[in-house]
Design a protein around this motif. Structure first.
Motif, short mmCIF file in Angstrom:
data_model
loop_
_atom_site.label_atom_id
_atom_site.label_comp_id
_atom_site.label_asym_id
_atom_site.label_seq_id
_atom_site.Cartn_x
_atom_site.Cartn_y
_atom_site.Cartn_z
N GLN A 40 36.78 17.96 24.06
CA GLN A 40 36.35 16.69 24.66
C GLN A 40 37.36 16.25 25.71
OE1 GLN A 40 33.46 15.14 23.90
NE2 GLN A 40 33.85 13.54 25.39
N GLN A 41 36.88 15.91 26.89
CA GLN A 41 37.75 15.48 27.99
C GLN A 41 37.93 13.96 27.94
OE1 GLN A 41 39.19 17.80 30.13
NE2 GLN A 41 38.26 19.23 28.69
N GLN A 42 39.11 13.50 28.35
CA GLN A 42 39.41 12.07 28.38
C GLN A 42 38.60 11.35 29.45
OE1 GLN A 42 41.13 10.63 26.15
NE2 GLN A 42 42.23 12.31 25.19
N GLN A 43 38.31 12.04 30.53
CA GLN A 43 37.56 11.43 31.63
C GLN A 43 36.53 12.41 32.15
OE1 GLN A 43 40.75 10.59 34.30
NE2 GLN A 43 40.89 12.66 35.08
N GLN A 44 35.60 11.89 32.92
CA GLN A 44 34.59 12.75 33.53
C GLN A 44 35.27 13.72 34.49
OE1 GLN A 44 31.76 12.55 31.69
NE2 GLN A 44 30.57 12.50 33.57
N SER A 75 39.33 18.80 35.74
CA SER A 75 39.84 17.62 35.07
C SER A 75 41.33 17.59 35.37
CB SER A 75 39.59 17.70 33.57
OG SER A 75 40.06 16.53 32.94
#
Length: 158
Positions: A40-44, A75
């Motif tokens: 899961q990424q912290q931001q788009q 990212s």
């Protein structure tokens, strides 16, 4: 007046655009940082897409049109995935005035190819472990105008 088979003469000269073949010329998908990139990424991610159209005359009234789509998702400084697709079609075009031929080849033909290229990219990205990337529709008229303006500035023939 008819042309001998009961059709009026203007029906014989009607413009025609036929798709003779469609195919993937080249497809590459890279997921260079897997499995870490699948977390899961912290931001788009930032997604950059480049689209180009090329055409070759194969025979009288037959043209190969290639829609090239390149993309990369990042990212920060980490590349999540990248892809390149060259998707082509062979088109038969008859009874089209010469002055309309180039725009038809460079606008309408890629417009017909785009939904198939979009699906290939969405599937490749999904198969790479990411949510499918659904490309937005492309304004091929605008792309054509940009390319014609760029060529005019560079003094190149179309």
């Amino acid at each position: 007046m008819t042309n001998g088979n009961g059709a009026p003469p203007e029906a014989v000269a009607a413009p025609q655009l036929n798709v003779l073949a469609q195919y993937t010329k080249d497809l590459s998908f890279e997921n260079p940082n897997a499995p870490a990139s699948l977390a899961q990424q912290q931001q788009q991610p930032a997604i950059n897409i480049q689209i180009n159209v090329g055409a070759n005359n194969l025979a009288e009234n037959e043209y190969e049109v290639t829609l090239s789509v390149e993309g990369k998702a990042e990212s920060g400084s980490t590349v999540l995935f990248s892809f390149e697709l060259a998707y082509a079609g062979v088109f038969r075009i008859v009874n089209v005035p010469q002055e309309n031929l180039h725009p038809l080849i460079m606008i309408e033909c890629p417009r017909l190819l785009f939904p198939f290229a979009r699906e290939i990219i969405a599937s490749a990205v999904r198969d790479g472990g990411f949510p499918p990337l659904m490309l937005d529709p492309v304004d091929f008229v605008g792309l054509y105008r940009q390319n014609m303006e760029r060529q005019a500035q560079q003094g190149q023939p179309s």
